[in-house]
Design an enzyme around this catalytic site. Structure first.
Site, PDB file in Angstrom:
ATOM      1  N   LYS A 196       0.861  -1.195   0.000  1.00  0.00           N
ATOM      2  CA  LYS A 196       0.000   0.000   0.000  1.00  0.00           C
ATOM      3  C   LYS A 196       0.896   1.243   0.000  1.00  0.00           C
ATOM      4  O   LYS A 196       1.953   1.241   0.601  1.00  0.00           O
ATOM      5  CB  LYS A 196      -0.886   0.028   1.250  1.00  0.00           C
ATOM      6  CG  LYS A 196      -1.528  -1.307   1.613  1.00  0.00           C
ATOM      7  CD  LYS A 196      -2.679  -1.683   0.685  1.00  0.00           C
ATOM      8  CE  LYS A 196      -3.254  -3.053   0.986  1.00  0.00           C
ATOM      9  NZ  LYS A 196      -2.587  -4.174   0.276  1.00  0.00           N
ATOM     10  N   GLY A 197       0.452   2.269  -0.689  1.00  0.00           N
ATOM     11  CA  GLY A 197       1.210   3.508  -0.682  1.00  0.00           C
ATOM     12  C   GLY A 197       2.224   3.591  -1.808  1.00  0.00           C
ATOM     13  O   GLY A 197       3.017   4.510  -1.863  1.00  0.00           O
ATOM     14  N   CYS A 198       2.193   2.628  -2.719  1.00  0.00           N
ATOM     15  CA  CYS A 198       3.054   2.707  -3.896  1.00  0.00           C
ATOM     16  C   CYS A 198       2.205   3.111  -5.084  1.00  0.00           C
ATOM     17  O   CYS A 198       1.094   2.629  -5.272  1.00  0.00           O
ATOM     18  CB  CYS A 198       3.704   1.356  -4.192  1.00  0.00           C
ATOM     19  SG  CYS A 198       5.182   1.095  -3.249  1.00  0.00           S
ATOM     20  N   GLN A 199       2.775   3.986  -5.896  1.00  0.00           N
ATOM     21  CA  GLN A 199       2.094   4.458  -7.088  1.00  0.00           C
ATOM     22  C   GLN A 199       1.977   3.303  -8.085  1.00  0.00           C
ATOM     23  O   GLN A 199       0.922   3.056  -8.651  1.00  0.00           O
ATOM     24  CB  GLN A 199       2.925   5.593  -7.678  1.00  0.00           C
ATOM     25  CG  GLN A 199       2.260   6.345  -8.798  1.00  0.00           C
ATOM     26  CD  GLN A 199       3.210   7.398  -9.350  1.00  0.00           C
ATOM     27  OE1 GLN A 199       4.414   7.341  -9.149  1.00  0.00           O
ATOM     28  NE2 GLN A 199       2.664   8.350 -10.070  1.00  0.00           N
ATOM     29  N   SER A 200       3.073   2.590  -8.275  1.00  0.00           N
ATOM     30  CA  SER A 200       3.024   1.435  -9.161  1.00  0.00           C
ATOM     31  C   SER A 200       2.730   0.206  -8.321  1.00  0.00           C
ATOM     32  O   SER A 200       2.754   0.253  -7.097  1.00  0.00           O
ATOM     33  CB  SER A 200       4.351   1.275  -9.906  1.00  0.00           C
ATOM     34  OG  SER A 200       5.419   1.652  -9.100  1.00  0.00           O
TER      35      SER A 200
END
Length: 141
Positions: A50-54
């Protein structure tokens, strides 16, 4: 077997060999190609960071008393970032992963050369690896 600090120092030394960030990004992309790949069956919502753009999937498994990580990402730079982290933290004792510091990330100047969203993603990745370590440490106790 190298401990976390020794591996982190190795990574810092590697990055210091490059003169500019273009070369460093290329090195990260290369590292991403050598990433121990996660099995398809683990590419699930639960293993997404969670919290990753990709998209970044990480799977952790205990082998003896050491935690082994596999991962994948749909973005080449992100794949390089998770490859660096896995190189430092995989095949280590959960307790050592929990206690490991992450100063080497700053030493290679990674955070300042990433977009804010990628830098947040990096922090999320580290958190996730440490959370796995905490979960498995309780099993070992």
């Amino acid at each position: 077997m190298s401990n976390i600090k020794e591996i982190q120092d190795e990574i810092v030394d590697e990055f210091e060999m490059f003169d500019d960030w273009m070369q460093r990004y290329e090195h990260m992309i290369e590292l991403g190609k050598s990433l121990p790949l996660i099995e398809e069956k683990y590419k699930t919502e639960d293993n997404l960071i969670k919290g990753c753009q990709s998209k970044v999937w990480v799977h952790a498994e205990l082998e003896g008393d050491r935690l082994v990580f596999t991962a994948d990402s749909d973005a080449i730079i992100t794949k390089g970032i998770i490859a660096i982290l896995i190189r430092a933290y995989s095949n280590q004792h959960p307790k050592d992963i929990i206690e490991a510091d992450t100063a080497f990330i700053d030493e290679i100047g990674l955070k300042e050369h990433l977009s804010p969203t990628r830098a947040n993603g990096l922090v999320s990745m580290i958190k996730q690896l440490k959370m796995y370590a905490v979960a498995y440490q309780t099993q070992l106790n």
